[in-house]
Scaffold this active site. Structure first.
Site, PDB file in Angstrom:
ATOM      1  N   CYS A  32       0.851  -1.111   0.154  1.00 20.09           N
ATOM      2  CA  CYS A  32      -0.725   0.277   0.042  1.00 20.09           C
ATOM      3  C   CYS A  32       0.633   1.451   0.035  1.00 20.09           C
ATOM      4  O   CYS A  32       0.477   1.721   1.104  1.00 20.09           O
ATOM      5  CB  CYS A  32      -0.873   0.362   1.137  1.00 20.09           C
ATOM      6  SG  CYS A  32      -2.109   1.250   0.828  1.00 20.09           S
ATOM      7  N   HIS A  37       6.885   5.579   1.990  1.00 21.97           N
ATOM      8  CA  HIS A  37       7.531   4.722   1.139  1.00 21.97           C
ATOM      9  C   HIS A  37       8.935   4.877   0.100  1.00 21.97           C
ATOM     10  O   HIS A  37       9.938   3.749   0.375  1.00 21.97           O
ATOM     11  CB  HIS A  37       6.643   3.426   0.471  1.00 21.97           C
ATOM     12  CG  HIS A  37       5.822   2.683   1.688  1.00 21.97           C
ATOM     13  ND1 HIS A  37       4.588   2.936   1.496  1.00 21.97           N
ATOM     14  CD2 HIS A  37       5.709   2.315   3.364  1.00 21.97           C
ATOM     15  CE1 HIS A  37       4.110   2.052   2.611  1.00 21.97           C
ATOM     16  NE2 HIS A  37       4.433   2.297   3.413  1.00 21.97           N
ATOM     17  N   MET A 184       2.617  10.654   6.403  1.00 22.04           N
ATOM     18  CA  MET A 184       1.875  10.338   5.651  1.00 22.04           C
ATOM     19  C   MET A 184       1.872   8.916   6.418  1.00 22.04           C
ATOM     20  O   MET A 184       3.356   8.178   6.647  1.00 22.04           O
ATOM     21  CB  MET A 184       2.796  10.116   4.250  1.00 22.04           C
ATOM     22  CG  MET A 184       2.766  11.086   3.162  1.00 22.04           C
ATOM     23  SD  MET A 184       3.144  10.426   1.770  1.00 22.04           S
ATOM     24  CE  MET A 184       2.428  12.547   0.936  1.00 22.04           C
TER      25      MET A 184
END
Ligand code: PAF
Length: 284
Positions: A32, A37, A184
């Site tokens: 996800c 990331h 985030m």
């Protein structure tokens, strides 16, 4: 980008790279993928020759009433995102590849797992430590990159690396924020409009705490925690915890100093729990 499902294959790939003299990095994720990331992948790529991203929703780090089944999954999108970052291999094993039948071992970083997020999530950090240990053994990286957003996890991984004599450099990458300050997280997508507005209280509390401290060493941690509570309450969030702790060992500070981190977890509505943190005396 190679997509690898088996332990044996990713292990020989990493060994092959290392034999050629390449430095290998690992970015462990549960998929996800979001910009946060991707920033970890960029960091990993900038310091090593080959980057492996693992994508594995680790059942062992979810408690019985947590969101394992509903945890967001988007395999195709994750593949394109990782490929777009120039990742060399995506390791995405099936659950039984990591936890075959009769799997019995667990790794526990005892003290660091107890407070903060560990209070409400008693099995979480054992699950994280176990899977991270396995991922280290399987991918034998020289460098592993973790986000600073999961602050307690990062401290615990550093401890585990030292305790178990891994020769792996652990890099903590800065928190990636939305324009309005929200850190985030894959779980942000659960937020509705009102929840999204309430969620801003985490970064606002951090901002207010830094303002309060203004670079001084003598501010009582309790004053910072009270201010955090006030901001979260006023925004309609439910403060799970707010602590001022040492960045290396998570021991609570009485007074803010240059190693103090404010870490907080807030419940938005009944089921969404968000975390955030920052050093109090410098931007991080
Ligand atoms: O931070 C995460 O996404 C997970 O806790 C990790 C490190 C990938 C282990 O499952």
């Amino acid at each position: 980008m190679k997509i690898v499902h088996s332990v044996r294959e990713i292990n020989s790939l990493s060994k092959k790279w290392k034999k050629k003299g390449y430095k290998v990095s690992l970015v462990p994720t549960m998929g996800c993928l979001h910009e946060g990331h991707l920033s970890l992948m960029r960091k990993a790529k900038s310091v090593t020759d080959k980057t492996i991203v693992s994508l594995f929703v680790n059942s062992k780090q979810f408690g019985p009433n947590e969101d394992l089944d509903s945890y967001p999954r988007q395999f195709q999108a994750d593949c394109s995102l990782a490929e777009g970052e120039g990742v060399d291999a995506l390791f995405c094993p099936e659950p039984e590849e990591i936890y075959p039948e009769n799997f019995q071992t667990s790794i526990n970083v005892t003290l660091l797992s107890q407070g903060m997020c560990g209070k409400d999530r008693p099995v979480h950090f054992g699950g994280v430590a176990t899977v991270v240990t396995k991922l280290f053994n399987i991918t034998i990286p020289d460098v592993a990159v973790f986000g600073k957003k999961d602050f307690q996890q990062l401290v615990l991984v550093r401890q585990l690396t030292k305790d178990l004599n891994y020769n792996i450099e652990i890099i903590g990458a800065p928190i990636f924020r939305e324009k309005d300050g929200l850190a985030m997280s894959s779980r942000n997508r659960y937020l509705d409009d009102a929840g999204r507005r309430t969620a801003l209280c985490l970064s606002q509390a951090i901002h207010a705490a830094k303002e309060l401290v203004k670079g001084r060493q003598d501010v009582a941690a309790n004053t910072v925690i009270e201010k955090t509570k006030e901001i979260v309450d006023n925004a309609g969030g439910k403060l799970d915890y707010a602590v001022v702790v040492n960045e290396f060992n998570l021991i609570p500070d009485k007074f803010v100093n240059k190693h103090s981190v404010l870490a907080l977890a807030v419940k938005i509505g009944d089921s969404i729990r968000l975390i955030d943190n920052s050093k109090l005396m410098m931007a991080s």
